[in-house]
Enzyme design. Structure first.
Site, PDB file in Angstrom:
ATOM      1  N   PRO A 132       0.792  -0.935  -0.092  1.00 23.98           N
ATOM      2  CA  PRO A 132      -0.101  -0.049  -0.103  1.00 23.98           C
ATOM      3  C   PRO A 132       1.096   1.125   0.004  1.00 23.98           C
ATOM      4  O   PRO A 132       1.846   1.312   1.328  1.00 23.98           O
ATOM      5  CB  PRO A 132      -0.420  -0.550   0.963  1.00 23.98           C
ATOM      6  CG  PRO A 132       0.269  -1.039   1.624  1.00 23.98           C
ATOM      7  CD  PRO A 132       1.122  -1.378   1.017  1.00 23.98           C
ATOM      8  N   GLU A 133       0.968   1.912  -0.874  1.00 26.30           N
ATOM      9  CA  GLU A 133       0.886   3.766  -0.606  1.00 26.30           C
ATOM     10  C   GLU A 133       0.057   4.309  -1.145  1.00 26.30           C
ATOM     11  O   GLU A 133      -1.545   3.648  -0.096  1.00 26.30           O
ATOM     12  CB  GLU A 133       1.811   4.241  -2.048  1.00 26.30           C
ATOM     13  CG  GLU A 133       2.867   2.545  -2.685  1.00 26.30           C
ATOM     14  CD  GLU A 133       3.806   3.214  -3.874  1.00 26.30           C
ATOM     15  OE1 GLU A 133       4.112   3.721  -4.130  1.00 26.30           O
ATOM     16  OE2 GLU A 133       4.618   2.189  -4.636  1.00 26.30           O
TER      17      GLU A 133
END
Length: 273
Positions: A2-3
């Site tokens: 996850p960014e």
DNA sequence: CGGGTTACCTGACGGC
DNA sequence: TGCCGTCAGGTAACCC
């Protein structure tokens, strides 16, 4: 996984699920630590509390209750899902049980994630949040001038610099590569030698790629899922990430791949200087 | 201090 | 089939 776009997608999904402010009847920890120890008091502190908001700061999720805030970082493989009775999976590390019978599960195979507690009103003092850079989608906080100040005199390459959460938050390996391609900047360029107009272009490119990815529900690589279980679809729009050896979408040249700052990096040596 | 490398952990995938 | 090496969206502790 996850960014910023993926975390924001999870946040908005959870906020929708929890919009009726359900009350926690039990917090069930399946282990005592992830990347760091999980406070032993976490379950007791949150029991009986309503979730009044789900916020995001950088790549962190904050589940706010009147008594305390549950802080969560997804690491590389963290996911939240609605887990009906009977849906227990390997690597489920925490269950949030609500009085209405629903249950949220935090699953994280690699355990690079984080679960912690924040006292009310003390979020900015938490060690994980103190010292974070500006939010890239905040046009007043993250500007070319701000980035230029952080680049001045630095020899570190521009790609690891924009992935440094003290400089700007939320940009990871995928969106750093994509933003640098859009801005026409070679990832290995010394930060201190990127001109101001090009830094302005980079700020705009970071903001644009993050917004487009959020609109697409994030990127689904391997097992990322939105809180509702849907896939994101921004991965179909990658222009450089994971495309080493394939043709540049702009000029057709073969995209180059290398390791930079310990992370795989892809760029077009014709379009990016 | 700046800049670079390594470790943390599990799973997926490709080669043999 | 199965074993082994490599790599993965992040962060922080090390080293020089």
């Amino acid at each position: 996984m996850p960014e910023l776009p993926e975390v924001e997608t999870v946040r908005s999904g959870l906020a929708l699920l929890l919009a009726d402010r359900p009350i926690l009847c039990r917090v069930q920890l399946m282990r005592a630590d992830l990347r760091a120890p999980i406070p032993a008091s976490l379950a007791r502190r949150l029991r009986g509390q309503p979730i009044i908001a789900v916020r995001r700061r950088a790549k962190y999720l904050l589940f706010e209750t009147p008594a305390a805030t549950l802080l969560c970082h997804l690491g590389m493989t963290g996911t939240w899902r609605l887990a009906p009775s009977g849906d227990e999976r390997i690597h489920d590390h925490c269950y949030l049980h609500f009085f209405d019978g629903r249950r949220l599960a935090y699953r994280d195979p690699r355990r690079f994630g984080l679960l912690d507690l924040i006292e009310p009103g003390r979020a900015e003092e938490h060690p994980a949040l103190a010292g974070l850079g500006p939010e890239p989608l905040d046009a007043r906080a993250f500007t070319g001038a701000v980035l230029a100040e952080r680049c001045a005199g630095r020899k570190v390459a521009i790609k690891p610099l924009i992935m440094d959460q003290r400089v700007v938050v939320g940009v990871g390996n995928i969106y750093a590569a994509e933003a640098l391609f859009r801005a026409g900047i070679r990832p290995s360029c010394f930060s201190g030698r990127v001109s101001r107009p090009r830094l302005d272009a980079l700020v705009a490119a970071i903001r644009a790629v993050l917004l487009e990815a959020i609109a697409a529900g994030g990127s689904t690589i391997s097992d990322f899922r939105q809180a509702g279980g849907d896939s994101g679809y921004f991965q179909t729009r990658f222009q450089v990430y994971d495309r080493a050896g394939q043709p540049c979408v702009r000029c057709g040249a073969k995209l180059r791949g290398a390791v930079l700052g310990g992370r795989s990096t892809v760029w077009c040596s014709r379009c990016q200087r």
